[in-house]
Scaffold this motif. Sequence first.
Motif, PDB file in Angstrom:
ATOM      1  N   UNK A  83      -1.823  11.508   1.368  1.00  0.00           N
ATOM      2  CA  UNK A  83      -2.398  10.615   0.351  1.00  0.00           C
ATOM      3  C   UNK A  83      -1.290   9.834  -0.348  1.00  0.00           C
ATOM      4  N   UNK A  84      -0.176  10.514  -0.666  1.00  0.00           N
ATOM      5  CA  UNK A  84       0.935   9.827  -1.339  1.00  0.00           C
ATOM      6  C   UNK A  84       1.581   8.807  -0.413  1.00  0.00           C
ATOM      7  N   UNK A  85       1.666   9.126   0.892  1.00  0.00           N
ATOM      8  CA  UNK A  85       2.212   8.176   1.858  1.00  0.00           C
ATOM      9  C   UNK A  85       1.275   6.978   2.025  1.00  0.00           C
ATOM     10  N   UNK A  86      -0.026   7.246   1.973  1.00  0.00           N
ATOM     11  CA  UNK A  86      -1.004   6.160   2.060  1.00  0.00           C
ATOM     12  C   UNK A  86      -0.859   5.208   0.878  1.00  0.00           C
ATOM     13  N   UNK A  87      -0.558   5.761  -0.292  1.00  0.00           N
ATOM     14  CA  UNK A  87      -0.358   4.914  -1.475  1.00  0.00           C
ATOM     15  C   UNK A  87       0.851   4.004  -1.297  1.00  0.00           C
ATOM     16  N   UNK A  88       1.865   4.490  -0.554  1.00  0.00           N
ATOM     17  CA  UNK A  88       3.041   3.658  -0.295  1.00  0.00           C
ATOM     18  C   UNK A  88       2.690   2.442   0.559  1.00  0.00           C
ATOM     19  N   UNK A  89       1.589   2.536   1.300  1.00  0.00           N
ATOM     20  CA  UNK A  89       1.114   1.388   2.072  1.00  0.00           C
ATOM     21  C   UNK A  89       0.045   0.629   1.286  1.00  0.00           C
ATOM     22  N   UNK A  90      -0.060   0.954  -0.015  1.00  0.00           N
ATOM     23  CA  UNK A  90      -1.082   0.350  -0.884  1.00  0.00           C
ATOM     24  C   UNK A  90      -2.490   0.597  -0.344  1.00  0.00           C
TER      25      UNK A  90
END
Length: 298
Positions: free
Chosen positions: A138-145
């Motif tokens: 989820x945190x990595x997904x946030x890095x891709x906005x």
Amino acid sequence: MTQKQIERKSLIVSCIVNLIMAIGGFWIFSITNIQALFLDCSFSMIASCSCLAALEISKISNKKTKNYPDGLYFLEPLYSIFRTLLTLVLLFSSVARTAKAAWGYFAYGVGIPLMIEPVIPYEILMCIICFGLSFFNRSQSRKTNDSSTLLATESKGNFIDGILSLGVALSAFLIKLIDINGSLGFLHYTGDFFITTIIVLPAIKEPISVFISSFRELSGGLTTNQELKRTVFQFVEKNLSGIMTLQKCDIYKIGMHIKVCIYITNNIDYKKIQTVKRNILKDICPIYENAEIVFCEW
């Protein structure tokens, strides 16, 4: 690091962790023969194998071909649809399997007591790992906005796996406290069915929501991602202000590809449109790398 690189790195981590959990799960299942454990470790094995497929899709989805000049981004929501369908089939088949065993006990008195002891520590460990992996994706997904459909699917899958592990651990602990010769002693024989059913019912919501979202992307529906819509619309309005009148702005998301259709009044100078398009892309691309702007006459 680009958004695609972030996505691929996360998928590799997910693949390795899920494979380790699946191997451990099948080992414990071979000892206890508890179907809820089979469901749990099957989720991990599916997640590990599907991560390999997702990794390959992540590599090729942005490649443009003669037949798909915009890229192969449709493979990303297509993957999510198949993954969620497989998850739903596994959930329902596990309930059916355990229901058959429970019926055998209630109807004919045939059954084997559940071996609870190895389950509790194993499932607590799996629960911690699954929720940790879900948080990581989820945190990595946030890095891709939140543009990565693949990471969103993996995060939801990890969360479901964690819920299953938590449900099995709590249920096993409660059954362990029950006297096998008491009034609730039948749970030592049929508890597998009740455990599986209880953890499946709330888990169904997540794959269904992912399926609906992915199907909307694949079928060309407008995005429902409010953060994406708000961000893109803000840039569009800023760059059109004082130059041309915005009539409507439709935003489509297919995997990591963002397509913005801007409807304006006709008889607008072509050079102005090209300038505005470059300025909008200059604002959007640092946030959503794979963006496309299309102007249409209203």
